[in-house]
Design a protein around this motif. Sequence first.
Motif, PDB file in Angstrom:
ATOM      1  N   ASP A   9       0.768  -1.145   0.118  1.00  0.00           N
ATOM      2  CA  ASP A   9      -0.020  -0.081   0.133  1.00  0.00           C
ATOM      3  C   ASP A   9       0.892   1.164   0.000  1.00  0.00           C
ATOM      4  O   ASP A   9       2.129   1.180   0.222  1.00  0.00           O
ATOM      5  CB  ASP A   9      -0.899   0.038   1.361  1.00  0.00           C
ATOM      6  CG  ASP A   9      -0.103   0.233   2.653  1.00  0.00           C
ATOM      7  OD1 ASP A   9       0.496  -0.721   3.002  1.00  0.00           O
ATOM      8  OD2 ASP A   9      -0.014   1.479   2.946  1.00  0.00           O
ATOM      9  N   SER A  11       0.531   4.216   2.328  1.00  0.00           N
ATOM     10  CA  SER A  11       0.133   5.166   3.418  1.00  0.00           C
ATOM     11  C   SER A  11       0.717   6.542   3.040  1.00  0.00           C
ATOM     12  O   SER A  11       1.843   6.794   3.417  1.00  0.00           O
ATOM     13  CB  SER A  11       0.519   4.511   4.536  1.00  0.00           C
ATOM     14  OG  SER A  11      -0.150   3.226   4.835  1.00  0.00           O
ATOM     15  N   CYS A  16       5.983   4.081   6.176  1.00  0.00           N
ATOM     16  CA  CYS A  16       5.931   2.541   6.039  1.00  0.00           C
ATOM     17  C   CYS A  16       5.683   2.247   4.669  1.00  0.00           C
ATOM     18  O   CYS A  16       5.432   3.096   3.788  1.00  0.00           O
ATOM     19  CB  CYS A  16       4.914   2.050   7.058  1.00  0.00           C
ATOM     20  SG  CYS A  16       3.081   2.361   6.557  1.00  0.00           S
ATOM     21  N   SER A  17       5.662   0.834   4.495  1.00  0.00           N
ATOM     22  CA  SER A  17       5.149   0.368   3.345  1.00  0.00           C
ATOM     23  C   SER A  17       6.033   1.003   2.063  1.00  0.00           C
ATOM     24  O   SER A  17       7.004   1.192   2.059  1.00  0.00           O
ATOM     25  CB  SER A  17       3.662   0.144   2.987  1.00  0.00           C
ATOM     26  OG  SER A  17       3.036   1.246   3.345  1.00  0.00           O
ATOM     27  N   LEU A  40      -4.095   4.828   1.325  1.00  0.00           N
ATOM     28  CA  LEU A  40      -4.461   5.266   2.524  1.00  0.00           C
ATOM     29  C   LEU A  40      -3.995   6.828   3.034  1.00  0.00           C
ATOM     30  O   LEU A  40      -2.918   7.029   2.730  1.00  0.00           O
ATOM     31  CB  LEU A  40      -3.963   4.461   3.822  1.00  0.00           C
ATOM     32  CG  LEU A  40      -4.499   3.016   3.802  1.00  0.00           C
ATOM     33  CD1 LEU A  40      -3.846   1.966   2.805  1.00  0.00           C
ATOM     34  CD2 LEU A  40      -4.588   2.295   5.244  1.00  0.00           C
ATOM     35  N   HIS A  43      -1.125   5.259   7.931  1.00  0.00           N
ATOM     36  CA  HIS A  43      -1.160   3.995   8.159  1.00  0.00           C
ATOM     37  C   HIS A  43      -2.116   3.718   9.095  1.00  0.00           C
ATOM     38  O   HIS A  43      -2.924   4.508   9.694  1.00  0.00           O
ATOM     39  CB  HIS A  43       0.176   3.459   8.722  1.00  0.00           C
ATOM     40  CG  HIS A  43       0.780   3.796   9.557  1.00  0.00           C
ATOM     41  ND1 HIS A  43       0.549   4.076  10.799  1.00  0.00           N
ATOM     42  CD2 HIS A  43       2.289   4.298   9.737  1.00  0.00           C
ATOM     43  CE1 HIS A  43       1.246   4.396  11.977  1.00  0.00           C
ATOM     44  NE2 HIS A  43       2.494   4.856  11.297  1.00  0.00           N
ATOM     45  N   TYR A  79       2.463  -5.252   3.168  1.00  0.00           N
ATOM     46  CA  TYR A  79       1.358  -5.027   3.511  1.00  0.00           C
ATOM     47  C   TYR A  79       0.263  -4.976   2.424  1.00  0.00           C
ATOM     48  O   TYR A  79       0.385  -4.190   1.387  1.00  0.00           O
ATOM     49  CB  TYR A  79       1.331  -3.801   4.201  1.00  0.00           C
ATOM     50  CG  TYR A  79      -0.355  -3.526   4.870  1.00  0.00           C
ATOM     51  CD1 TYR A  79      -0.354  -3.771   6.203  1.00  0.00           C
ATOM     52  CD2 TYR A  79      -1.057  -2.965   4.278  1.00  0.00           C
ATOM     53  CE1 TYR A  79      -1.498  -3.519   6.941  1.00  0.00           C
ATOM     54  CE2 TYR A  79      -2.452  -2.856   4.648  1.00  0.00           C
ATOM     55  CZ  TYR A  79      -2.589  -2.983   6.194  1.00  0.00           C
ATOM     56  OH  TYR A  79      -3.918  -2.886   6.869  1.00  0.00           O
ATOM     57  N   VAL A 108       3.138  -9.014   6.038  1.00  0.00           N
ATOM     58  CA  VAL A 108       2.596  -8.124   7.096  1.00  0.00           C
ATOM     59  C   VAL A 108       1.180  -8.142   7.313  1.00  0.00           C
ATOM     60  O   VAL A 108       0.336  -7.897   6.671  1.00  0.00           O
ATOM     61  CB  VAL A 108       2.941  -6.743   6.328  1.00  0.00           C
ATOM     62  CG1 VAL A 108       2.452  -5.291   7.604  1.00  0.00           C
ATOM     63  CG2 VAL A 108       4.186  -6.607   5.802  1.00  0.00           C
ATOM     64  N   TYR A 116      -3.188  -7.303  12.969  1.00  0.00           N
ATOM     65  CA  TYR A 116      -3.775  -5.906  12.575  1.00  0.00           C
ATOM     66  C   TYR A 116      -5.097  -5.651  12.660  1.00  0.00           C
ATOM     67  O   TYR A 116      -5.750  -6.616  12.264  1.00  0.00           O
ATOM     68  CB  TYR A 116      -2.886  -5.230  11.372  1.00  0.00           C
ATOM     69  CG  TYR A 116      -1.279  -5.156  11.644  1.00  0.00           C
ATOM     70  CD1 TYR A 116      -0.782  -4.785  12.791  1.00  0.00           C
ATOM     71  CD2 TYR A 116      -0.567  -5.212  10.607  1.00  0.00           C
ATOM     72  CE1 TYR A 116       0.584  -4.670  13.077  1.00  0.00           C
ATOM     73  CE2 TYR A 116       0.916  -5.010  10.676  1.00  0.00           C
ATOM     74  CZ  TYR A 116       1.509  -4.888  11.902  1.00  0.00           C
ATOM     75  OH  TYR A 116       2.719  -4.663  11.964  1.00  0.00           O
ATOM     76  N   ASP A 217       9.139  -3.051   7.798  1.00  0.00           N
ATOM     77  CA  ASP A 217       9.385  -2.495   6.330  1.00  0.00           C
ATOM     78  C   ASP A 217      10.589  -2.204   6.062  1.00  0.00           C
ATOM     79  O   ASP A 217      11.179  -2.227   4.885  1.00  0.00           O
ATOM     80  CB  ASP A 217       8.151  -1.489   5.912  1.00  0.00           C
ATOM     81  CG  ASP A 217       6.888  -1.842   6.188  1.00  0.00           C
ATOM     82  OD1 ASP A 217       6.663  -2.911   6.249  1.00  0.00           O
ATOM     83  OD2 ASP A 217       5.891  -1.052   6.390  1.00  0.00           O
TER      84      ASP A 217
END
Length: 275
Positions: A9, A11, A16-17, A40, A43, A79, A108, A116, A217
């Motif tokens: 994804d 974020s 992250c990611s 997103l 996150h 993720y 993830v 999660y 990550d």
Amino acid sequence: MKRVLTIQDISCLGKCSLTIALPVISALGSETVILPTAVLSTHTMFRNFTCKDLSDQIEPIAEHWKSEGVSFDAIYTGYLGTIGQIDQIKELFRSFRDEKTVIIVDPVMADNGKLYPAFDMDYVRKNAELCAEADIIVPNITEASLMTGMEYREEYDEAYIKELLAALNELGAGVSVLTGVSLEKGKTGVMGYDRATGDYYVYQNRRIDASYHGTGDLFSSTCVGEIMGGKDWRDAMRIAADYTAHTIEVTQQNPKKPWYGVDFEATIPELLQMK
Ligand code: PXL
């Protein structure tokens, strides 16, 4: 130059990611192609985040690349959003995998003994299927225990980790690496098992008493970049563990650090010197 496809994804805010994978793998010298699975606003550790699923873009994007004759030296997944998406990605692996492609799956979905918020046990089973397709998998202990059905333990010894690695190996990946493995007080690191040779690899460095989002990550992206740079998987894991620990320490020293991620931007120059 090596070309890596990373599928996870975006974020937009959160470190992250893809906002870690793209800069880290690029800095380590590989062309980094991205396939965002969702956008997103942040996150999922923020409240009230927005999320736009991009599953309907995966096939048209992959078909376009096929028509352009694109190939990848590595495909790295992090993720993901939904069970349906994992099926699409398995198909993409089949379509793009050739004799040189290294497939690295970071399943993830959980940490600290808990899934999660977005996921359930069906999602866990689907991730186990994705791991079966990989050359290298890098779950943490929580993810590994969920995928193998083994008990999750916070206190454990090397025998438990070896049992978990044997169960992970049954999923079918070439190399199984467990992250966040503490075999001594004050230390943490990784332990891996290579199906082809039957060898274990353990690496422990100092444990820092802090937990930040996105460090998994950072670890996986560094492994991917280092493997593409020619490192053996064991050296890649060692460097990634050292780099992640160092970045957490540097972040801790920043009085203005954001709560939601680590200051990896500050430590990339040092990563490039690590051997
Ligand atoms: O760092 C893993 C991750 C990636 N992407 C999103 C997340 C998380 C962990 O919670 O929420 C959207």
